[in-house]
Design an enzyme around this catalytic site. Structure first.
Site, PDB file in Angstrom:
ATOM      1  CG  ASP A  43      -1.527  -1.208   1.625  1.00 49.95           C
ATOM      2  OD1 ASP A  43      -1.461  -2.156   0.847  1.00 49.95           O
ATOM      3  OD2 ASP A  43      -2.121  -1.267   2.718  1.00 49.95           O
ATOM      4  CE1 TYR A 102       1.493  -5.312   9.066  1.00 46.51           C
ATOM      5  CE2 TYR A 102      -0.841  -5.608   9.483  1.00 46.51           C
ATOM      6  CZ  TYR A 102       0.392  -6.142   9.232  1.00 46.51           C
ATOM      7  OH  TYR A 102       0.527  -7.507   9.132  1.00 46.51           O
ATOM      8  CG  ASP A 171      -5.229  -0.140   6.904  1.00 45.98           C
ATOM      9  OD1 ASP A 171      -4.147  -0.442   7.443  1.00 45.98           O
ATOM     10  OD2 ASP A 171      -5.893  -0.940   6.223  1.00 45.98           O
ATOM     11  CD  GLU A 224      -6.898  -5.228   4.250  1.00 46.11           C
ATOM     12  OE1 GLU A 224      -6.247  -5.776   5.148  1.00 46.11           O
ATOM     13  OE2 GLU A 224      -6.608  -5.355   3.044  1.00 46.11           O
TER      14      GLU A 224
HETATM   15  C1  FRU Z   1      -3.743  -3.755   2.736  1.00 45.41           C
HETATM   16  C2  FRU Z   1      -3.137  -4.116   4.087  1.00 45.41           C
HETATM   17  C3  FRU Z   1      -3.544  -3.108   5.167  1.00 45.41           C
HETATM   18  C4  FRU Z   1      -2.425  -3.257   6.167  1.00 45.41           C
HETATM   19  C5  FRU Z   1      -1.230  -3.469   5.272  1.00 45.41           C
HETATM   20  C6  FRU Z   1      -0.155  -4.352   5.829  1.00 45.41           C
HETATM   21  O1  FRU Z   1      -3.014  -4.290   1.673  1.00 45.41           O
HETATM   22  O2  FRU Z   1      -3.514  -5.431   4.480  1.00 45.41           O
HETATM   23  O3  FRU Z   1      -4.824  -3.305   5.710  1.00 45.41           O
HETATM   24  O4  FRU Z   1      -2.283  -2.130   6.973  1.00 45.41           O
HETATM   25  O5  FRU Z   1      -1.737  -4.045   4.070  1.00 45.41           O
HETATM   26  O6  FRU Z   1       0.943  -4.382   4.966  1.00 45.41           O
END
Ligand code: FRU
Length: 473
Positions: A43, A102, A171, A224
């Site tokens: 991300d 994250y 997130d 997410e």
């Molecule tokens: C989305 C995700 C987010 C998380 C991150 C971890 O791709 O799963 O929800 O914060 O990637 O790398």
């Protein structure tokens, strides 16, 4: 900075010395798109413009190209096209983020950069890591120069989120409006329903839960990377749901990303309009937007897809890196549809151009753009002899199909109802392709892996014409 952070920095420095030149030399390295110097990227995080400079952070597993422990990689740019790697400012170095820094977002205020992210913790023992065994901590990191993180502060733990949720809450996207701060967080309920939580705060530190956004009928088990913004008079909620079942051509990927319009003020309204996917291709997930100083709403997504390692073979893994981000896209709403188009700076990137009128077949530079208009009939563009982009007027469907499995690294076919086709813009950047249809109303993104001498386009279609743009070498 604590001792663990110093240790990470040293390891990262050693690894980058070891990798130096290796990934840069790779023939599948994009020229315009953000890719990790080494390791795995997912991300986009913390997108912002700070003191005039664009900053893009991203999820980075620096030591593991196949994915692993997450850090934040960082790069900066003056034009959204030339990106310079700036290091790895956020490392898992605290008890509250020890299994990964994250995803999250940036807020700029009084020359300070505030980074809000999820500190992921996995406890030892017998756990399903959904209802037990996981901590999802909301953390604020502060930087006074946009390069290094000075402090980290734990703001919320699972105990601060509503009781009916699983341990999956993450997130944070934070913004300031009317003198208050707002945060959206993605979540999964114990009933396995995806939802977005809204919080507000007066000081960025103490957050109060306001309410949640959900669909009338449950739509996937987890949402997410939420984002909430106003665009051309519409309030948009952007989400990346997991667990949505395929419905004909729709929701064909493992996980989705899309937007819903909200009627009324987000502080009051909970009801969401219809979910529309942002991308019809194979590789698009977890997009995030930011507001540029000139008022543009710019979105960058991950040009990839989670949990696809058994199906997609991203052929750069053996070369020490994997994945890239999309081109930064300007967002707008036209005829009630959210449109995405490459940032206008892209026009300046190209140095050469060649007009196309009628059928065309010829070599391509690995980084180039085709901009075509049609008379509304069938259109077929074949890239690298094995990626077929096809519009069929009778059914009004645009298809993206790999007829060469090696070229597509296991990707096969995606299609989407687009109605009439008036124009298409195809951006090729070495190992990535983004197709923008009808002024950006529909977009298809995919990775592809052509051999050095395979860059070629064959175009057919009634009354097709346009221009091929590139820059030599
Ligand atoms: C989305 C995700 C987010 C998380 C991150 C971890 O791709 O799963 O929800 O914060 O990637 O790398």
């Amino acid at each position: 900075m604590n001792a663990l952070h110093t240790a990470w920095e040293k390891l990262i420095e050693e690894e980058s010395r070891r990798q130096k030149g290796r990934t840069d030399q790779d023939l599948w390295r994009p020229r315009l798109h953000i890719a990790p110097p080494a390791g795995w990227l997912n991300d986009p995080n913390g997108l912002c413009q700070y003191k005039g400079i664009y900053h893009a952070f991203y999820q980075l597993a620096y030591f593991q190209p196949e994915g692993g422990l997450k850090f934040w990689g960082h790069c900066t740019s003056r034009d959204l096209l030339h990106w310079e790697f700036q290091g790895v400012p956020l490392c898992p170095d605290q008890p509250f983020d020890c299994h990964g820094a994250y995803s999250g977002s940036a807020l700029i205020e009084e020359d300070q950069m505030y980074l809000f992210y999820t500190g992921n913790v996995k406890l030892l023992g017998e756990h399903d890591y959904v209802n037990t065994g996981r901590e999802s901590n909301t953390v604020m990191a502060v930087s006074s120069d946009g390069m290094r993180v000075d402090t980290k502060e734990l703001l919320m733990t699972n105990g601060d989120y509503p009781d009916d949720l699983t341990r999956h809450v993450r997130d944070p996207k934070v913004w300031k409006q009317d003198g208050r701060y707002y945060m959206v967080l993605g979540a999964r309920t114990r009933e396995d329903e995806g939802t977005v939580l809204l919080f507000s705060s007066e000081d960025k530190k103490r957050w109060n839960y306001a309410h949640r956004f959900r669909m009338e009928k449950p739509f996937g088990y987890m949402w997410e990377c939420p984002d909430l913004y106003v665009l051309d008079g519409h309030t948009v909620l952007s989400i990346s749901p997991q667990g949505v079942e395929q419905d004909g051509l729709r929701f064909a990927n493992k996980y989705q990303s899309g937007t819903c319009f909200l009627s009324g003020d987000f502080r009051v309204t909970k009801a969401l309009g219809e979910f529309r996917e942002l991308d019809g291709g194979f590789d698009f997930y977890a997009p995030q937007t930011f507001l540029a100083d000139d008022g543009r709403r710019i979105q960058i997504g991950w040009m990839g897809m989670p949990d696809m390692e058994k199906v997609y073979r991203n052929r750069t893994v053996g070369r020490g890196w994997q994945n890239m981000l999309t081109i930064p896209r300007e967002l707008s709403v036209r005829d009630g549809i959210l449109c995405q188009n490459p940032v206008r700076e892209l026009k300046e990137w190209w140095k050469e151009e060649r007009r196309i009128k009628g059928a065309y077949s010829g070599p391509l530079e690995p980084c180039c753009e085709l901009e075509l208009t049609t008379e509304g009939g069938d259109v077929k563009v074949v890239l690298a002899g094995g990626l077929v982009l096809r519009y069929e007027k009778a059914e009004g469907i645009f298809w993206m199909e790999f007829t060469d499995p090696l070229l597509g690294g296991g990707r096969d076919i995606r299609g989407r109802q687009v109605g009439a086709l008036r124009d298409l813009r195809i951006l090729v950047d070495v190992s990535g392709v983004e197709v923008f249809l009808n002024g950006g109303q529909d977009v298809f993104s995919t990775r592809f892996y052509p051999e050095k001498d395979q860059y070629h386009a064959a175009i057919e279609g009634d009354g097709i014409e346009g221009v091929l743009r590139y820059r030599e070498g």
